[in-house]
Scaffold this motif. Structure first.
Motif, short mmCIF file in Angstrom:
data_model
loop_
_atom_site.label_atom_id
_atom_site.label_comp_id
_atom_site.label_asym_id
_atom_site.label_seq_id
_atom_site.Cartn_x
_atom_site.Cartn_y
_atom_site.Cartn_z
N GLU A 230 31.54 -52.11 56.00
CA GLU A 230 32.86 -51.48 55.90
C GLU A 230 32.88 -50.28 54.96
O GLU A 230 33.49 -49.26 55.26
CB GLU A 230 33.90 -52.50 55.44
N GLU A 231 32.21 -50.38 53.84
CA GLU A 231 32.21 -49.28 52.87
C GLU A 231 31.53 -48.06 53.48
O GLU A 231 32.02 -46.93 53.33
CB GLU A 231 31.51 -49.70 51.58
N ALA A 232 30.42 -48.27 54.15
CA ALA A 232 29.72 -47.16 54.80
C ALA A 232 30.56 -46.58 55.94
O ALA A 232 30.56 -45.37 56.16
CB ALA A 232 28.36 -47.62 55.32
N CYS A 233 31.28 -47.44 56.65
CA CYS A 233 32.14 -46.96 57.73
C CYS A 233 33.21 -46.01 57.20
O CYS A 233 33.47 -44.96 57.79
CB CYS A 233 32.78 -48.14 58.45
N ILE A 234 33.83 -46.38 56.10
CA ILE A 234 34.90 -45.56 55.52
C ILE A 234 34.38 -44.16 55.19
O ILE A 234 35.07 -43.16 55.41
CB ILE A 234 35.46 -46.24 54.26
N HIS A 235 33.15 -44.08 54.68
CA HIS A 235 32.60 -42.80 54.19
C HIS A 235 31.56 -42.21 55.14
O HIS A 235 30.79 -41.34 54.73
CB HIS A 235 31.98 -43.02 52.81
N LEU B 151 31.52 -40.03 57.45
CA LEU B 151 31.50 -38.59 57.71
C LEU B 151 31.34 -37.74 56.46
O LEU B 151 31.16 -36.53 56.58
CB LEU B 151 32.77 -38.18 58.46
N ASP B 152 31.42 -38.35 55.28
CA ASP B 152 31.35 -37.54 54.07
C ASP B 152 30.29 -38.00 53.07
O ASP B 152 30.25 -37.53 51.94
CB ASP B 152 32.73 -37.50 53.37
N ASP B 153 29.42 -38.92 53.51
CA ASP B 153 28.40 -39.42 52.60
C ASP B 153 27.11 -39.68 53.39
O ASP B 153 27.08 -40.51 54.30
CB ASP B 153 28.88 -40.71 51.93
N ASP B 154 26.04 -38.97 53.04
CA ASP B 154 24.78 -39.10 53.78
C ASP B 154 24.20 -40.50 53.71
O ASP B 154 23.64 -41.00 54.69
CB ASP B 154 23.75 -38.10 53.22
N ALA B 155 24.34 -41.15 52.56
CA ALA B 155 23.79 -42.50 52.41
C ALA B 155 24.49 -43.47 53.36
O ALA B 155 23.84 -44.32 53.98
CB ALA B 155 23.93 -42.97 50.97
N SER B 156 25.80 -43.33 53.50
CA SER B 156 26.56 -44.20 54.42
C SER B 156 26.12 -43.95 55.86
O SER B 156 25.93 -44.89 56.64
CB SER B 156 28.06 -43.93 54.27
N TYR B 157 25.99 -42.68 56.21
CA TYR B 157 25.54 -42.30 57.56
C TYR B 157 24.19 -42.94 57.87
O TYR B 157 24.00 -43.54 58.94
CB TYR B 157 25.45 -40.79 57.67
N HIS B 158 23.27 -42.85 56.95
CA HIS B 158 21.92 -43.35 57.21
C HIS B 158 21.85 -44.88 57.16
O HIS B 158 20.95 -45.47 57.79
CB HIS B 158 20.93 -42.71 56.24
N ARG B 159 22.76 -45.53 56.44
CA ARG B 159 22.81 -46.99 56.50
C ARG B 159 23.17 -47.45 57.90
O ARG B 159 22.56 -48.37 58.45
CB ARG B 159 23.82 -47.54 55.48
N TYR B 160 24.17 -46.80 58.49
CA TYR B 160 24.55 -47.17 59.85
C TYR B 160 23.47 -46.76 60.85
O TYR B 160 23.17 -47.50 61.79
CB TYR B 160 25.89 -46.52 60.24
#
Length: 246
Positions: free
Chosen positions: A129-134, A136-145
């Protein structure tokens, strides 16, 4: 499976108050699995709750259906107990198994090319959920997904089908800053637009996206003809379904 087992399944789902009427349930399932062959397929149902889709897949002839329900953040309490109640009232021969694991946990122990169909029914945003929220604005979140989606791609068989449903972040009521009268409990910031997910899944190797906007089940096929478009969805529930292939 016999017609009687299918009839018992629909009656049971209504008796468990998972759907108000059999006609609504039949419409939704036919719509969800449109152009998807379930017979003799290996199916993974991610965040499957009480197992509605897993049991349906088995009734339609799936070779096996694995239902993942960890009851972690984003899931509703009692899902596993609900699954066990349904399991006890359907034939033991149905090849359905529930595992109390997250997708990420399950992927670590799953061999490549294990599944023909993977279903993420209202669960894609709950994978992280935290990565989903961010996203589009956080590379780490993008790469986790992206890492999760690449692993999903790995466990799917060639030409396998991924089915995703969720609510789009874009919604008329949310954009006005007021509660949506149709789905008042949705936390819109925890969702993404279908095109965002499709772009990310393409980066993981998936192809051939086909998107539809979900419509009220009670309206049936006339409602689908009228409301399966972005504008009507944006003005109401913003629910979508898309499929992609490996």
């Amino acid at each position: 499976m016999t017609q009687k087992i299918a009839t018992d399944f629909y009656d049971l789902m209504v008796s468990k108050k998972m759907y108000s009427r059999k006609s609504n349930l039949k419409f939704y399932l036919n719509n969800l699995f449109e152009n998807v062959q379930l017979a003799e397929k290996d199916v993974l149902d991610v965040g499957g709750g009480r197992g509605l889709l897993s049991f349906y897949a088995a009734i339609k002839g799936a070779k096996r259906a694995i239902c993942l329900e960890p009851e972690v953040d984003g899931s509703r309490n009692g899902m596993i107990n609900g699954y066990n109640e349904i399991r006890s009232e359907l034939p033991e021969s149905l090849p359905v198994n529930l595992l109390p694991l997250t997708l990420q946990e399950y992927l670590k122990q799953t061999e490549a090319a294990s599944f023909d169909i993977v279903i993420m029914h209202a669960s894609i945003n709950h994978l992280d959920e935290e990565a989903c929220i961010h996203l589009l604005d956080d590379d780490a979140s993008y790469h986790r997904y992206l890492a999760v989606f690449k692993n999903v791609y790995r466990v799917m068989k060639p030409n396998g089908t991924l089915i995703v449903t969720d609510a789009s972040r874009n919604n008329f009521f949310n954009d006005l800053g007021i509660k949506n009268i149709f789905v008042p409990s949705i936390e819109w910031h925890k969702h993404q637009q279908p095109k965002t997910w499709i772009s990310l899944l393409k980066a993981a190797g998936f192809k051939n996206p086909t998107t539809h906007w979900l419509t009220p089940n009670r309206l049936g096929y006339p409602g689908k003809l009228l409301m399966d478009n972005y504008f009507m969805s944006y003005m109401t529930r913003s629910g979508f379904k898309f499929t992609m292939n490996k």
